[in-house]
Design an enzyme around this catalytic site. Structure first.
Site, PDB file in Angstrom:
ATOM      1  N   LYS A 121     -11.871  -2.062   6.584  1.00 43.11           N
ATOM      2  CA  LYS A 121     -10.951  -2.889   7.357  1.00 43.11           C
ATOM      3  C   LYS A 121     -11.347  -2.911   8.833  1.00 43.11           C
ATOM      4  O   LYS A 121     -11.386  -3.955   9.446  1.00 43.11           O
ATOM      5  CB  LYS A 121      -9.508  -2.391   7.213  1.00 43.11           C
ATOM      6  CG  LYS A 121      -8.991  -2.337   5.773  1.00 43.11           C
ATOM      7  CD  LYS A 121      -8.727  -3.702   5.196  1.00 43.11           C
ATOM      8  CE  LYS A 121      -8.387  -3.728   3.705  1.00 43.11           C
ATOM      9  NZ  LYS A 121      -7.635  -2.627   3.155  1.00 43.11           N
ATOM     10  N   TRP A 181       0.831  -1.214   0.000  1.00 40.79           N
ATOM     11  CA  TRP A 181       0.000   0.000   0.000  1.00 40.79           C
ATOM     12  C   TRP A 181       0.854   1.248   0.000  1.00 40.79           C
ATOM     13  O   TRP A 181       0.554   2.216  -0.702  1.00 40.79           O
ATOM     14  CB  TRP A 181      -0.975  -0.019   1.179  1.00 40.79           C
ATOM     15  CG  TRP A 181      -1.897  -1.199   1.133  1.00 40.79           C
ATOM     16  CD1 TRP A 181      -1.989  -2.199   2.057  1.00 40.79           C
ATOM     17  CD2 TRP A 181      -2.834  -1.545   0.096  1.00 40.79           C
ATOM     18  NE1 TRP A 181      -2.927  -3.123   1.656  1.00 40.79           N
ATOM     19  CE2 TRP A 181      -3.460  -2.753   0.472  1.00 40.79           C
ATOM     20  CE3 TRP A 181      -3.203  -0.940  -1.108  1.00 40.79           C
ATOM     21  CZ2 TRP A 181      -4.437  -3.367  -0.319  1.00 40.79           C
ATOM     22  CZ3 TRP A 181      -4.186  -1.550  -1.894  1.00 40.79           C
ATOM     23  CH2 TRP A 181      -4.778  -2.747  -1.496  1.00 40.79           C
ATOM     24  N   ASP A 194      -1.729   6.560   6.489  1.00 39.42           N
ATOM     25  CA  ASP A 194      -2.751   5.618   6.025  1.00 39.42           C
ATOM     26  C   ASP A 194      -3.011   4.649   7.181  1.00 39.42           C
ATOM     27  O   ASP A 194      -2.187   3.797   7.492  1.00 39.42           O
ATOM     28  CB  ASP A 194      -2.225   4.875   4.782  1.00 39.42           C
ATOM     29  CG  ASP A 194      -3.184   3.789   4.297  1.00 39.42           C
ATOM     30  OD1 ASP A 194      -4.240   3.580   4.922  1.00 39.42           O
ATOM     31  OD2 ASP A 194      -2.851   3.146   3.280  1.00 39.42           O
TER      32      ASP A 194
HETATM   33  C1  PLP Z   1      -6.874  -2.155   1.934  1.00 36.55           C
HETATM   34  C2  PLP Z   1      -5.901  -1.070   2.105  1.00 36.55           C
HETATM   35  C3  PLP Z   1      -5.792  -0.002   1.185  1.00 36.55           C
HETATM   36  C4  PLP Z   1      -6.649   0.072  -0.063  1.00 36.55           C
HETATM   37  O1  PLP Z   1      -7.939   0.374   0.263  1.00 36.55           O
HETATM   38  P1  PLP Z   1      -9.078   0.601  -0.837  1.00 36.55           P
HETATM   39  O2  PLP Z   1     -10.182   1.127   0.003  1.00 36.55           O
HETATM   40  O3  PLP Z   1      -9.357  -0.737  -1.459  1.00 36.55           O
HETATM   41  O4  PLP Z   1      -8.590   1.568  -1.837  1.00 36.55           O
HETATM   42  C5  PLP Z   1      -4.875   0.987   1.448  1.00 36.55           C
HETATM   43  N1  PLP Z   1      -4.090   0.954   2.533  1.00 36.55           N
HETATM   44  C6  PLP Z   1      -4.159  -0.048   3.429  1.00 36.55           C
HETATM   45  C7  PLP Z   1      -3.253  -0.036   4.619  1.00 36.55           C
HETATM   46  C8  PLP Z   1      -5.055  -1.092   3.245  1.00 36.55           C
HETATM   47  O5  PLP Z   1      -5.132  -2.088   4.134  1.00 36.55           O
END
Ligand code: PLP
Length: 354
Positions: free
Chosen positions: A191, A100, A167
Site C-alpha cells: 500500500k 479489514w 494495522d
Molecule cells: C490491504 C489491506 C489489508 C490486507 O493486506 P494483505 O497484504 O492483502 O493481506 C489489511 N489491512 C489493511 C488496512 C489493508 O489496506
C-alpha cells in the site's frame, strides 16, 4: 506514457525505485549476479535486510526503544492471525472500522474472547467511532489506522494501559505520529511501502511470551526475531524494493517531509469534492483519510462521461471498492501532486460542461 496511478494497492512507487529495481535484476551491485539468484544468506542480501530493518525503525523514530522490525510473508491478513496467536490469552479489545478490522476480529475469535469496543458498521463504516473505553483486563487493543476501502483515518488513538496493536497497512510512513505509543505495528508493503510479497512488523519485544499456548515456529514472532527476520527464506526482492523505497523516503525528508506533500494532495482533492456540486464525499469530514479519498457522483447519469474523461486523461485505478461504489483516489507517498491536479481538472471540467 506513464499513467497517473491512483491504484489502492499494489500501488505507485517512485520512478527511481522502479529503475534501480530493474537494474538489480540484471546485475546487482556490479556483482555479475542478479539479486534474484544470490543466496539470502550472502553478505549482499543480509546487508539489504539489515538496512531495511534499521531504516524502518529510524524513520519511525523507534531506534533503541526495545522494538524489532521484521519483514515477513503472508500479507497483513496473516498478521490478523499471528497477533492473536502470540498475544491473546483470554480476551482482546478490537475497534471495528471496516472490512479489514472485521477480518482481524474474525481471526482473533479463533483464539479467545473478543470485545468489540465500538463499530461504525451502522453507517457503512463512513466514520471512526470516538466514544469507547478499552477494558483494562484486555490482553491488547487492536485498531486500524487507515481504512483503505472506506477512506477514513484515525486522527487520534485512545490512551490505554494495555498493549496497542495497529494495522497501518495503508498509511505507514505517511504522517508523523508518536509511534512509541504502539506495541505492535504491521503493514502489508504493497500500500505505501513497497511491492506485494512482504509485510513489515514492528514489535516491542517485551509484550511477547505471555500466552500459554504452543506456537508453531513460523507463526511465532520470537522465531523470526531470534533469526533476524531470516528464520526461513525471506521475500528477497520485495524486501529489496521496500528498502529502495525507504531510502527514497529518507531523501524526501523522512516522514515529516512526505507528510507535507500528502497534506497538499489531500487538500486539493477534498476541496474539489466539497466545492463541486456534481460530487459528494463518502467519509465523514473529520475522519477523512489523507491516503484514500472516497467520493461519488451525485447523478449516475454522468458516470459514463466522467469515466471516459479520467481515463482519457491518463488516470488509472479510480474505481471505488465494490463495498462502497463510486470512486476512490488513493494518494500514497509516491503519487505526485501533479497527478491529483489532473484529476481535479477533470472533475471541474465535468462541472463546467455538464
Ligand atoms: C490491504 C489491506 C489489508 C490486507 O493486506 P494483505 O497484504 O492483502 O493481506 C489489511 N489491512 C489493511 C488496512 C489493508 O489496506
Amino acid at each position: 506514457m506513464k499513467k497517473h496511478n491512483f491504484s489502492a494497492g499494489p500501488c505507485i512507487l517512485p520512478e527511481t525505485v522502479f529503475q534501480e529495481a530493474s537494474q538489480a535484476i540484471l546485475d546487482y551491485n556490479n556483482s555479475g549476479l542478479s539479486i534474484l539468484e544470490i543466496s539470502h544468506r550472502s553478505k549482499d542480501f543480509v546487508d539489504v535486510m539489515e538496512e531495511a530493518r534499521s531504516l524502518s525503525l529510524e524513520l519511525l523514530g523507534l531506534e533503541n526503544k526495545g522494538y524489532k522490525a521484521l519483514f515477513l510473508q503472508g500479507g497483513a491478513s496473516l498478521e490478523f492471525l499471528m497477533v492473536a496467536y502470540n498475544l491473546l490469552e483470554k480476551k482482546a479489545a478490537y475497534l471495528n472500522t471496516g472490512t479489514w478490522a472485521d477480518k482481524a476480529i474474525k481471526e482473533a475469535k479463533l483464539f479467545g474472547e473478543v470485545d468489540v469496543v465500538a463499530s461504525s458498521e451502522n453507517r457503512n463504516f463512513n466514520y471512526i467511532p470516538k466514544k469507547y473505553t478499552v477494558p483494562e483486563d484486555a490482553d491488547y487493543f487492536h485498531c486500524t489506522s487507515n481504512n483503505t476501502i472506506f477512506g477514513t483515518q484515525m486522527k487520534r488513538f485512545p490512551k490505554t494501559s494495555v498493549p496497542m496493536v495497529c494495522d497501518m497497512s495503508s498509511d505507514i510512513f505517511s504522517r508523523e505520529m508518536d509511534f512509541s505509543k504502539f506495541d505492535l505495528i504491521y503493514a502489508g508493503a504493497q500500500k505505501n511501502m513497497g511491492p506485494a510479497g512482504t509485510t513489515l512488523v514492528i514489535i516491542k519485544e517485551d509484550i511477547l511470551g505471555k500466552v500459554s499456548r504452543k506456537i508453531p515456529a513460523m507463526l511465532n514472532y520470537k522465531s523470526h526475531i531470534d533469526k533476524d527476520s531470516m528464520y526461513n527464506t525471506p521475500a528477497v526482492y520485495a524486501v529489496y524494493i521496500s528498502l529502495l523505497n525507504l531510502r527514497w523516503l529518507k531523501a524526501q525528508g523522512g516522514i515529516s517531509g512526505i507528510e507535507e506533500k500528502n497534506k497538499k494532495k489531500a487538500q486539493l482533492i477534498y476541496s474539489e469534492i466539497d466545492i463541486n456540486p456534481l460530487f459528494k464525499g463518502f467519509a465523514a469530514e473529520e475522519d477523512r483519510s489523507k491516503m484514500n479519498a472516497t467520493f461519488n457522483l451525485v447523478k449516475d447519469s454522468l458516470k459514463e462521461r466522467f469515466d471516459k474523461s479520467w481515463k482519457d486523461a491518463g488516470i488509472n485505478g479510480l474505481t471505488g471498492h465494490r463495498s462502497v461504489g463510486g470512486y476512490r483516489a488513493s494518494m500514497y507517498n509516491a503519487l505526485p501532486l501533479e497527478s491529483v491536479q489532473i484529476l481535479v481538472d477533470v472533475m471541474s471540467d465535468l462541472e463546467r460542461k455538464a
